[in-house]
Design a protein around this motif. Structure first.
Motif, mmCIF file in Angstrom:
data_model
loop_
_atom_site.group_PDB
_atom_site.id
_atom_site.type_symbol
_atom_site.label_atom_id
_atom_site.label_comp_id
_atom_site.label_asym_id
_atom_site.label_seq_id
_atom_site.Cartn_x
_atom_site.Cartn_y
_atom_site.Cartn_z
ATOM 1 N N MET A 70 0.644 1.811 -19.641
ATOM 2 C CA MET A 70 1.361 2.682 -18.724
ATOM 3 C C MET A 70 1.498 2.058 -17.342
ATOM 4 O O MET A 70 2.495 2.251 -16.655
ATOM 5 C CB MET A 70 0.643 4.028 -18.626
ATOM 6 N N THR A 71 0.490 1.297 -16.924
ATOM 7 C CA THR A 71 0.570 0.635 -15.631
ATOM 8 C C THR A 71 1.685 -0.401 -15.620
ATOM 9 O O THR A 71 2.343 -0.621 -14.607
ATOM 10 C CB THR A 71 -0.768 -0.046 -15.280
ATOM 11 N N LEU A 72 1.929 -1.022 -16.762
ATOM 12 C CA LEU A 72 2.943 -2.071 -16.838
ATOM 13 C C LEU A 72 4.355 -1.532 -16.999
ATOM 14 O O LEU A 72 5.288 -2.050 -16.375
ATOM 15 C CB LEU A 72 2.628 -3.025 -18.001
ATOM 16 N N ILE A 73 4.552 -0.510 -17.844
ATOM 17 C CA ILE A 73 5.918 -0.058 -18.101
ATOM 18 C C ILE A 73 6.109 1.435 -17.907
ATOM 19 O O ILE A 73 7.195 1.943 -18.155
ATOM 20 C CB ILE A 73 6.378 -0.454 -19.520
ATOM 21 N N LEU A 88 1.618 -5.270 -7.428
ATOM 22 C CA LEU A 88 1.017 -6.597 -7.556
ATOM 23 C C LEU A 88 -0.507 -6.509 -7.565
ATOM 24 O O LEU A 88 -1.179 -7.211 -8.318
ATOM 25 C CB LEU A 88 1.493 -7.509 -6.421
ATOM 26 N N ARG A 89 -1.042 -5.630 -6.733
ATOM 27 C CA ARG A 89 -2.496 -5.443 -6.710
ATOM 28 C C ARG A 89 -2.993 -4.928 -8.063
ATOM 29 O O ARG A 89 -3.976 -5.445 -8.610
ATOM 30 C CB ARG A 89 -2.876 -4.466 -5.596
ATOM 31 N N GLY A 91 -5.625 -8.151 -14.711
ATOM 32 C CA GLY A 91 -5.649 -9.491 -15.272
ATOM 33 C C GLY A 91 -4.318 -9.917 -15.870
ATOM 34 O O GLY A 91 -4.253 -10.887 -16.634
ATOM 35 N N VAL A 92 -3.262 -9.215 -15.517
ATOM 36 C CA VAL A 92 -1.917 -9.552 -15.998
ATOM 37 C C VAL A 92 -1.270 -10.593 -15.084
ATOM 38 O O VAL A 92 -0.513 -11.444 -15.540
ATOM 39 C CB VAL A 92 -1.051 -8.276 -16.080
ATOM 40 N N PHE A 93 -1.545 -10.508 -13.802
ATOM 41 C CA PHE A 93 -1.130 -11.506 -12.818
ATOM 42 C C PHE A 93 -2.375 -12.169 -12.240
ATOM 43 O O PHE A 93 -3.454 -11.579 -12.206
ATOM 44 C CB PHE A 93 -0.361 -10.864 -11.656
ATOM 45 N N LEU A 147 2.012 -14.918 -14.139
ATOM 46 C CA LEU A 147 1.516 -14.268 -15.340
ATOM 47 C C LEU A 147 0.321 -15.021 -15.914
ATOM 48 O O LEU A 147 0.322 -16.245 -15.991
ATOM 49 C CB LEU A 147 2.617 -14.202 -16.399
ATOM 50 N N THR A 148 -0.687 -14.277 -16.302
ATOM 51 C CA THR A 148 -1.826 -14.851 -17.014
ATOM 52 C C THR A 148 -1.501 -14.876 -18.509
ATOM 53 O O THR A 148 -0.422 -14.443 -18.942
ATOM 54 C CB THR A 148 -3.078 -13.991 -16.797
#
Length: 314
Positions: A183-186, A223-224, A230-232, A248-249
């Protein structure tokens, strides 16, 4: 008013939101994703969603109306005497299954604390539990983000790819059995836009802000959060030591199947007058890239009717 037929692509007017913008408007909303998740598991009736989710009558009514208007659901009577209605997935809605499967596979691999909440997936063809592998539909080879070259098509600009603001759900869904990292991503329009932009090579704060037209406070917050997940990962910019770059990690790159299947769905079901919003190529085979999911057990291409999805136990 834009019409979204359930069985054929939507004709988009020139100059408006493109296929990506419309797709982000759909999958970039937490409630939409939740309703689709349960619909894929067989939920059709208003009361069933109310029982499964901590959702108000007003929000559920609005989201069902939106998904019906988008051609993803269609209303049908299930009790003629009282004219009670249920919401069935249309062909357009059922075609979203690769996106949902990609989300579940990413959660299983990268968010182990939520594995027990994931639906169980089995491949009827080989009769085994499976995880989907992203491959090129043209050559059948597995692909990673670095294997694909993407660029904007005739209707593709950053402005047209970010959807107009709609009513958003508050991000307090942990009690609903939702997967917070996905949910945080999309689950937020700006999160989805920033993530998509990172796959297109954007990595500086000012690029995200200027190209996407996003408010700086929103960019900073997203971004934070992406770094915390751990995605960025951030590092000093090669241009100036006091600038930061965001890359991107491995965990972030592993989300590419979700992005590519969502974009592919959007392009199939939304046709802009000028042409596609994004074009992808697979240099290894020299063909246009279209995602295809394969079973990691038998390596056969997955078909929607061959995938058995069951609710998690308990």
């Amino acid at each position: 008013m834009l019409v979204h037929p359930p069985d054929r692509p939507t004709a988009l007017p020139p100059g408006g939101a493109n296929a990506i913008g419309h797709t982000l408007g759909l999958v970039g909303d937490e409630w939409n994703l939740l309703l689709l998740r349960y619909a894929m598991l067989g939920v059709r009736r208003y009361g069933e969603w109310r029982t499964a989710l901590p959702i108000s009558h007003a929000v559920l009514t609005r989201r069902l109306a939106y998904l019906t208007g988008m051609g993803v659901f269609e209303k049908a009577e299930y009790e003629s005497r009282s004219r009670r209605l249920e919401y069935r997935l249309t062909r357009r809605g059922r075609d979203l299954w690769p996106v949902l499967l990609s989300v579940w596979a990413w959660e299983a691999a990268w968010v182990p604390e939520h594995v027990e909440s994931l639906p169980t997936m089995a491949h009827r063809r080989c009769d085994r539990p499976f995880l989907p592998i992203l491959t090129c539909a043209a050559c059948g080879k597995p692909v990673r983000p670095r294997d694909i070259v993407g660029e904007f098509g005739p209707s593709g600009t950053w402005e047209r790819s970010v959807p107009a603001a709609t009513t958003r759900r508050r991000s307090t869904s942990a009690g609903a059995g939702v997967f917070p990292q996905t949910m945080t991503l999309i689950g937020n329009r700006w999160s989805a836009a920033i993530l998509g932009a990172s796959f297109q090579g954007l990595h500086r704060f000012r690029d995200f802000e200027q190209r996407l037209g996003a408010p700086p406070t929103i960019v900073a917050e997203r971004l934070r959060l992406f770094c915390e997940l751990g995605v960025f990962e951030q590092s000093p910019s090669a241009e100036r030591a006091d600038w930061l770059s965001y890359h991107l990690t491995e965990k972030g790159r592993a989300f590419f199947p979700v992005v590519s299947t969502a974009v592919d769905w959007g392009e199939r079901w939304h046709r802009a007058a000028e042409g596609p919003a994004m074009t992808y190529t697979h240099p290894s085979c020299g063909q246009d890239f279209h995602p295809q999911l394969r079973c990691d057990q038998c390596l056969a291409p997955l078909r929607g009717h061959e995938v058995a999805v069951e609710r998690p136990a308990g």
